[in-house]
Scaffold this motif. Sequence first.
Motif, short mmCIF file in Angstrom:
data_model
loop_
_atom_site.label_atom_id
_atom_site.label_comp_id
_atom_site.label_asym_id
_atom_site.label_seq_id
_atom_site.Cartn_x
_atom_site.Cartn_y
_atom_site.Cartn_z
N THR A 60 -77.92 -11.73 -48.24
CA THR A 60 -78.46 -11.18 -46.98
C THR A 60 -77.45 -10.36 -46.18
N CYS A 61 -76.34 -9.97 -46.82
CA CYS A 61 -75.30 -9.26 -46.07
C CYS A 61 -75.82 -7.96 -45.45
N THR A 62 -76.72 -7.26 -46.17
CA THR A 62 -77.20 -5.97 -45.66
C THR A 62 -78.21 -6.12 -44.52
N LEU A 63 -78.59 -7.36 -44.19
CA LEU A 63 -79.39 -7.54 -42.96
C LEU A 63 -78.59 -6.99 -41.79
N CYS A 64 -77.29 -7.21 -41.80
CA CYS A 64 -76.44 -6.76 -40.69
C CYS A 64 -75.50 -5.64 -41.11
N HIS A 65 -74.96 -5.72 -42.32
CA HIS A 65 -74.02 -4.68 -42.77
C HIS A 65 -74.82 -3.51 -43.31
N ASN A 66 -75.26 -2.64 -42.41
CA ASN A 66 -76.04 -1.47 -42.79
C ASN A 66 -75.65 -0.36 -41.83
N LEU A 85 -56.15 -1.38 -42.51
CA LEU A 85 -56.01 -1.51 -41.05
C LEU A 85 -56.07 -2.96 -40.60
N ARG A 86 -56.98 -3.73 -41.19
CA ARG A 86 -57.12 -5.15 -40.79
C ARG A 86 -55.83 -5.92 -41.10
N LEU A 87 -55.29 -5.68 -42.32
CA LEU A 87 -54.11 -6.45 -42.71
C LEU A 87 -52.90 -6.10 -41.84
N ALA A 100 -57.83 -12.66 -49.40
CA ALA A 100 -57.79 -13.68 -48.35
C ALA A 100 -58.53 -13.19 -47.10
N TYR A 101 -58.40 -11.90 -46.80
CA TYR A 101 -59.08 -11.36 -45.61
C TYR A 101 -60.60 -11.47 -45.75
N ILE A 102 -61.11 -11.06 -46.92
CA ILE A 102 -62.57 -11.10 -47.10
C ILE A 102 -63.06 -12.55 -47.09
N ALA A 111 -62.36 -16.20 -36.83
CA ALA A 111 -60.90 -16.24 -36.86
C ALA A 111 -60.34 -14.85 -36.55
N TYR A 112 -61.02 -13.81 -37.04
CA TYR A 112 -60.63 -12.44 -36.72
C TYR A 112 -61.92 -11.66 -36.55
N VAL A 113 -62.10 -11.05 -35.38
CA VAL A 113 -63.34 -10.32 -35.12
C VAL A 113 -63.02 -8.83 -35.02
N VAL A 114 -63.69 -8.03 -35.85
CA VAL A 114 -63.47 -6.58 -35.81
C VAL A 114 -63.81 -6.08 -34.41
N ALA A 115 -62.89 -5.31 -33.81
CA ALA A 115 -63.03 -4.86 -32.43
C ALA A 115 -64.38 -4.19 -32.20
N GLU A 126 -65.62 -14.11 -30.53
CA GLU A 126 -66.55 -14.86 -31.38
C GLU A 126 -67.38 -13.89 -32.19
N SER A 127 -67.54 -14.17 -33.49
CA SER A 127 -68.31 -13.28 -34.35
C SER A 127 -69.77 -13.73 -34.42
N PRO A 128 -70.70 -12.77 -34.44
CA PRO A 128 -72.11 -13.13 -34.63
C PRO A 128 -72.43 -13.44 -36.09
N MET A 129 -71.45 -13.26 -36.99
CA MET A 129 -71.74 -13.45 -38.42
C MET A 129 -71.82 -14.94 -38.75
N PRO A 130 -72.85 -15.35 -39.48
CA PRO A 130 -72.93 -16.76 -39.87
C PRO A 130 -71.92 -17.09 -40.97
C1 HEC Z 1 -76.12 -11.77 -38.81
C2 HEC Z 1 -75.33 -10.62 -39.16
C3 HEC Z 1 -74.37 -10.70 -40.36
C4 HEC Z 1 -74.62 -11.14 -41.64
C5 HEC Z 1 -75.91 -11.73 -42.19
C6 HEC Z 1 -73.39 -10.95 -42.38
N1 HEC Z 1 -72.43 -10.40 -41.57
FE1 HEC Z 1 -70.50 -9.91 -42.13
N2 HEC Z 1 -70.11 -9.37 -40.21
C7 HEC Z 1 -71.03 -9.29 -39.19
C8 HEC Z 1 -70.38 -8.74 -38.01
C9 HEC Z 1 -71.06 -8.49 -36.66
C10 HEC Z 1 -69.04 -8.48 -38.36
C11 HEC Z 1 -67.95 -7.90 -37.45
C12 HEC Z 1 -67.36 -9.01 -36.60
C13 HEC Z 1 -66.41 -9.86 -37.39
O1 HEC Z 1 -65.31 -9.38 -37.71
O2 HEC Z 1 -66.74 -11.00 -37.72
C14 HEC Z 1 -68.90 -8.90 -39.76
C15 HEC Z 1 -67.71 -8.78 -40.49
C16 HEC Z 1 -67.62 -8.92 -41.86
C17 HEC Z 1 -66.46 -8.59 -42.65
C18 HEC Z 1 -65.19 -7.94 -42.14
C19 HEC Z 1 -65.48 -6.44 -42.08
C20 HEC Z 1 -64.36 -5.57 -41.64
O3 HEC Z 1 -64.65 -4.37 -41.37
O4 HEC Z 1 -63.22 -5.99 -41.56
C21 HEC Z 1 -66.75 -8.87 -43.96
C22 HEC Z 1 -65.86 -8.68 -45.16
C23 HEC Z 1 -68.11 -9.40 -43.96
N3 HEC Z 1 -68.60 -9.40 -42.67
C24 HEC Z 1 -68.78 -9.79 -45.10
C25 HEC Z 1 -70.09 -10.27 -45.10
C26 HEC Z 1 -70.75 -10.71 -46.30
C27 HEC Z 1 -70.14 -10.69 -47.67
C28 HEC Z 1 -72.00 -11.12 -45.92
C29 HEC Z 1 -73.10 -11.70 -46.79
C30 HEC Z 1 -72.72 -12.82 -47.63
C31 HEC Z 1 -72.11 -10.94 -44.47
N4 HEC Z 1 -70.93 -10.41 -44.04
C32 HEC Z 1 -73.24 -11.26 -43.72
C33 HEC Z 1 -72.36 -9.67 -39.23
C34 HEC Z 1 -72.99 -10.22 -40.33
#
Ligand code: HEC
Length: 276
Positions: A60-66, A85-87, A100-102, A111-115, A126-130
Amino acid sequence: MTFLKVIVFSVAVLLVYTGFANVLPQVQSDPPKEEVIEAGSLDMAGMIAYGEKLFSGEGTCTLCHNDLGRAPDLLNLDLAEEFALRLEDPKYTGEKTVEAYIRESMLQPSAYVVAGFGKKGSNDSESPMPVVNAPPIELNEVQMNAIIAFLQDRAGIVPTVPLPSADQAPPADTASASPGDAAADVEPPATTGAEAIDKYFCAACHDLEGSQADTGPDLRGVGQRLGRGGIMEAILLPNATIAQGYEPDIMPQDFAEQMQAGELLLIVDYLMALEN
Ligand code: HEC
Ligand code: HEC
């Protein structure tokens, strides 16, 4: 579309779903052909390909990463540059390797939230990512490694993750979910509301089943607010009305194509029953 057309269309859609759902035969598609991936048989090219499938499908990553701006567009950005840049960023305190970053991004998103991408009002703390190894996404070790291999490959790095060993549990869900072909297409229809909520990953964005996600509004009491028709509209035509304080285009726009009528009704019942 003009406003009137939207209304006419919405009403038509609602009628179709409410009226016909009960009389239409509930077409049961043949059980999906499962593409079984033996963990022990994956080489690195197989891991990368599996990671790519997971990224757009079951993960489901592309639900948000689009390209809608909710999260970094990992499929279009120059990842070599982004990860470098992150490292270098002193705010990132983990081990200084892309792997390790991914991994940290997936297991401890805050732990690290992209600005600029933090939860509203959290000042990027705080990151909205689950977390991806817990419900609703729930990837296992092999699956996380496959996604890391895929992203490393996209960044022009030779993947450093271990290959799965023969005795490692095979990937939890090995049904094929090729990019663009939503995971939902190959899964059998859900039979309870909670199952349907799981199947369509509503809890990745809404605080359902204890996920505490807040990309979308809190749905407690949504029945009193919107009623059955309003809930259906919110799912089938998400952009027709936008919940106050939120933006259009974030909620997936294709549930009308993906869901079976019976699943939609289960979800509506489930949401109607959520207490305030
Ligand atoms: C509900 C929305 C959402 C979903 C679903 C989600 N992400 Fe994210 N993700 C984010 C947001 C918002 C950020 C930026 C904030 C942060 O750094 O956490 C992020 C950051 C990241 C980053 C760091 C990106 C960077 O530019 O440094 C990675 C890698 C990543 N996600 C991988 C994944 C993967 C793999 C999945 C699926 C397994 C996933 N994400 C699912 C919202 C989401
Ligand atoms: C990628 C994130 C995302 C996913 C996945 C998602 N939603 Fe949403 N949802 C949102 C956002 C953002 C809004 C607010 C904007 C709007 O009204 O479209 C919203 C709005 C809603 C509303 C209207 C709430 C109100 O108070 O007006 C309902 C109902 C809803 N979603 C149900 C669901 C259901 C059911 C699912 C799963 C089948 C789901 N959503 C999946 C992000 C998501």
